[in-house]
Motif scaffolding. Sequence first.
Motif: not given
Ligand code: SAM
Length: 399
Positions: A27, A59-61, A65, A83-85, A112-114, A132, A134, A140
Amino acid sequence: METVVEGKARLLVPEIPKTVSSDMPVFYNPKMRVNRDLAVLGLQYLCRKLGEPLKVADPLSASGVRAIRFLLETDCVEKVYANDINPTAVEIMKKNFELNRIPPEKYEVYQMDANFFLRREWGFGFHYVDLDPFGTPVPFIESVALSMKRGGILSLTATDTAPLAGTYPKTCMRRYMARPLRNEFKHEVGIRILIKKVIELAAQYDIAMIPLFAYSHLHYFKLFFTKERGVKRVDELIEQIGYLQYCFECMNRKEVRELYEIKERCPHCGSKFRVAGPLWLGKLWDEEFTAFLHEEAHRREEIAKETRRILSLIKEESTLQTVGFYVLSKLAEKLKLPHQPPIRVAVKFYEGVRTHFVGDGFRTALPFEEVLKRTEELKKEVERYLASRREETPPQDSA
Ligand code: SAM
């Protein structure tokens, strides 16, 4: 794949479709640039405030970026923990750290899961966390609050603005245990409900998440909180949670701190007085934090013009922190103004300030009845102005 430049970072990202969605293999939404600029500025504030090397969590990277911009654009990051899953995101993220020549000792990457990532025994607390997700950040929040150091800052995004702003009230009730309000300042009400939820989730651990900044843009809300500990601080926050009553007939609004103060009928016109909340009734902006973001944004070339424009508006808005605001076109429609004056004229007339939430919105400390009185005066002025214009313009020859 394509390469984009954002701030001081160069990034490898999947081809960006016309409509960005969570279906992308990794994403990246260019429209979140302002959000990320703010996250960088918020971290720089903490650098100045704490004056020590900081540990930062992303944690949701996704593409990495934020983590990369934090390292390139602030001057105090000891290490980022990204981190990202999603395994593809982790792969791209690693490439992006290398592409930007980040020394390996400055970052760690996890898949990992965040919640697990945040609750791992790190042996230290994070100074700064950028969350950040979805949609809603709710799943979280507790992990974030527990993983942070006292005095640290949370930079938070929520994209579930539709439930929070009243399009899906049942979802809002389930997720936030609060009633939204679908009126002219519905996004502010949504932000206040979200703040209430963050405070309440942290409060059960005697953690005070104190709001520092709020911003509504496009499809998302952006908030900053600072973490403090201690029951006194938590109690002080809870005292600022209450309800907001609003009349859809005459636009009357009233903050309510105690349940027994709730009225069934609007005291102005007698129509049903709706109730929104529970929600945060305190300040949306810490003046020092807001002023820093504003100054820092204007000092830096890599910060987008749009970010600077928004921060200028919010800095002005933070000088008059009312709960709710008025929208000129709505006042004009309800009170039958023959012509809507420019917003800058209205702001002076009502002794107010503009709001970033709505283009023709303004805040005023005047009581509701006084706003109505001034609108009647404004109506007369507009009528006088229109009459003088008619006198100046000779009638057209109909032949
Ligand atoms: N921060 C990024 C940016 O500024 O471009 C976008 C992050 S995007 C909105 C959300 C991210 O969270 C996705 O890459 C997704 O794979 C990851 N994600 C969703 N559920 C997750 C979880 N439970 N643990 C870790 N990562 C997760």
